[in-house]
Design a protein around this motif. Sequence first.
Motif, short mmCIF file in Angstrom:
data_model
loop_
_atom_site.label_atom_id
_atom_site.label_comp_id
_atom_site.label_asym_id
_atom_site.label_seq_id
_atom_site.Cartn_x
_atom_site.Cartn_y
_atom_site.Cartn_z
N GLY A 51 -7.30 -8.70 5.58
CA GLY A 51 -7.07 -10.12 5.36
C GLY A 51 -5.95 -10.70 6.19
N ARG A 52 -4.90 -9.94 6.39
CA ARG A 52 -3.70 -10.45 7.07
C ARG A 52 -3.55 -9.96 8.51
N GLY A 53 -4.24 -8.90 8.86
CA GLY A 53 -4.07 -8.35 10.20
C GLY A 53 -2.82 -7.51 10.31
N ALA A 54 -2.31 -7.36 11.52
CA ALA A 54 -1.15 -6.50 11.78
C ALA A 54 0.01 -6.87 10.88
N SER A 55 0.60 -5.84 10.24
CA SER A 55 1.66 -6.09 9.26
C SER A 55 2.73 -5.02 9.35
N PHE A 56 3.96 -5.42 9.01
CA PHE A 56 5.05 -4.47 8.91
C PHE A 56 4.93 -3.71 7.58
N PHE A 57 5.60 -2.57 7.53
CA PHE A 57 5.49 -1.73 6.35
C PHE A 57 5.99 -2.45 5.10
N ARG A 58 7.01 -3.24 5.22
CA ARG A 58 7.55 -3.93 4.04
C ARG A 58 6.47 -4.78 3.38
N ASP A 59 5.67 -5.49 4.23
CA ASP A 59 4.61 -6.33 3.68
C ASP A 59 3.51 -5.47 3.05
N LEU A 60 3.22 -4.34 3.68
CA LEU A 60 2.22 -3.45 3.12
C LEU A 60 2.68 -2.87 1.79
N TYR A 61 3.96 -2.53 1.72
CA TYR A 61 4.51 -1.95 0.49
C TYR A 61 4.38 -2.95 -0.66
N TYR A 62 4.76 -4.20 -0.43
CA TYR A 62 4.67 -5.21 -1.49
C TYR A 62 3.22 -5.50 -1.85
N ALA A 63 2.30 -5.40 -0.86
CA ALA A 63 0.90 -5.72 -1.12
C ALA A 63 0.26 -4.70 -2.06
N THR A 64 0.76 -3.47 -2.07
CA THR A 64 0.18 -2.44 -2.94
C THR A 64 0.62 -2.59 -4.38
N GLY A 65 1.75 -3.24 -4.59
CA GLY A 65 2.28 -3.36 -5.94
C GLY A 65 2.87 -2.06 -6.46
N SER A 66 3.07 -1.11 -5.59
CA SER A 66 3.59 0.20 -5.99
C SER A 66 5.11 0.17 -6.01
N GLY A 67 5.67 1.01 -6.84
CA GLY A 67 7.12 1.14 -6.86
C GLY A 67 7.59 2.40 -6.16
N ASP A 68 6.66 3.10 -5.52
CA ASP A 68 6.98 4.37 -4.87
C ASP A 68 6.76 4.21 -3.36
N GLU A 69 7.85 4.08 -2.66
CA GLU A 69 7.77 3.90 -1.21
C GLU A 69 7.10 5.07 -0.51
N ASP A 70 7.43 6.28 -0.94
CA ASP A 70 6.85 7.47 -0.32
C ASP A 70 5.35 7.53 -0.53
N ALA A 71 4.88 7.15 -1.73
CA ALA A 71 3.45 7.20 -2.01
C ALA A 71 2.69 6.23 -1.11
N VAL A 72 3.27 5.06 -0.88
CA VAL A 72 2.63 4.08 0.01
C VAL A 72 2.61 4.62 1.44
N LEU A 73 3.72 5.17 1.87
CA LEU A 73 3.78 5.69 3.24
C LEU A 73 2.81 6.85 3.42
N ASP A 74 2.70 7.72 2.41
CA ASP A 74 1.75 8.83 2.50
C ASP A 74 0.32 8.31 2.60
N ALA A 75 -0.01 7.29 1.81
CA ALA A 75 -1.35 6.72 1.86
C ALA A 75 -1.62 6.08 3.23
N LEU A 76 -0.61 5.44 3.77
CA LEU A 76 -0.76 4.82 5.09
C LEU A 76 -1.05 5.87 6.15
N TRP A 77 -0.32 6.99 6.07
CA TRP A 77 -0.54 8.05 7.06
C TRP A 77 -1.87 8.77 6.84
N ASP A 78 -2.36 8.80 5.59
CA ASP A 78 -3.72 9.31 5.37
C ASP A 78 -4.72 8.51 6.20
N MET A 79 -4.53 7.20 6.22
CA MET A 79 -5.42 6.32 6.95
C MET A 79 -5.22 6.45 8.46
#
Length: 452
Positions: free
Chosen positions: A172-200
């Motif tokens: 929906g938003r296109g290229a994004s910085f990690f901070r925006d991706l982190y907030y978009a997930t609604g997660s409180g675990d930064e590492d979990a979001v980063l791990d999911a991002l690297w899975d992709m």
Amino acid sequence: MTRAAAGELSRLAGRGDIVAGEFRPGHAGREYCHPDVLRSLRRKSLAALRREVEPVPVDVLGRFLPGWHGVGVQASGLDRLAEIVFQLQGCAIPASVLERDVLAVRMRDYRPQLLDQLISMGEVVWTGRGSLGSSDGRVALYLRSDAPRLVREPEERPNGETHERLREHLQGRGASFFRDLYYATGSGDEDAVLDALWDMVWAGEVTNDTFLPLRMLGPRSRRNPHRPVMRLGPPASAGRWSLVSDLLRPIASTTEHLHAMAGALLQRYGVLTREAALGESITGGFAALYPVLRAMEEAGKIRRGYFIDGLGGLQFALPGAVDRLRASRDEDTKVVALAATDPASPYGTTIPWPQHESRMARAAGAYVVLDGGELRLYLERGGRSLLTAGDVQPAHLRALAALAARVDKLEIQSIDGAPIKASPIEGMLREAGFGTTPKGVVLWPERRPVLA
């Protein structure tokens, strides 16, 4: 020639003592030659012609490929780096190896800023090609203009709630910085979001507009999941993230993709064999490429033949590559040290490893030393174990030291599975610049020898 001499020669030719004709290119008129001399010339000419068409021994490929890839070339700058990327397009190389051991050996004065500049200019893009544990993975480079025809969207995507939210945000938003991706997930675990991002990333679904995150990969200490995210995010999250599908415009057909892949492999190997194609893990394998290669041959763009002995009969080559391959037979032998995963080394793909050493593999962090195309040394990942193949000379160890000392230090503790002190090459290692330790020998970066 006098009339008497001409008459005598005609008489001898009539008796069969000599042969008359035109024997030398560019010389018109009747010439005379002794039959034995003519037979010798014919034998030598036929031998030369046969040598031009006979397949070269398989070890010649080990001589040809480093030169074909420009290993040791002294050219530098963005243009040279773009040439390197063009030849490596689509080749899956460990991120930990790519810059230090592959790009840097193909040009003079390689600097990470050069690759960053090409990426920021929109000339080069990268995609993940599979994880290699928590701190490394395979990555492929592409010229941006060729990416739509060479890159394929992944058949399997990571599934999970965090993955889906990241996917929805990027769609929906296109290229994004990690901070925006982190907030978009609604997660409180930064590492979990980063791990999911690297899975992709490793699935080939997400990429970045800089190479910096790949350089920052490494074991991460687990943070308090309730601690607020850092303003700039962790180092491995730098840059702007986007979907690989955004690069695939216009959409290429399957035929266009296979044609582009065939061209990329021919540029990479010069002479493309079934074994080399299988090493690239292409969907459909060599059979998928064969119709395209055959069409290219019929159009006169490439050549088909049996160029390398001991490999499959289906071999295709760029016209200039065949001449360079055959010329490699007569070149002076050179000692070359390469990363074991470097496509300039045929061992482990086109040429099998020595049968008595099953421990050899195209592993990230391992190195090989070739002499005249033949394998002489294999340094296992971590540098603790050295395996030998054939006669080892001081030049082989100097070449190994010059390349492997790119790491913090190189400490060899065993040779061919035995303690280093029991090896006859221990003295040559010390002569190559290694110092003695209680467990073996060590080479620090500042002691790296400079090769002439």
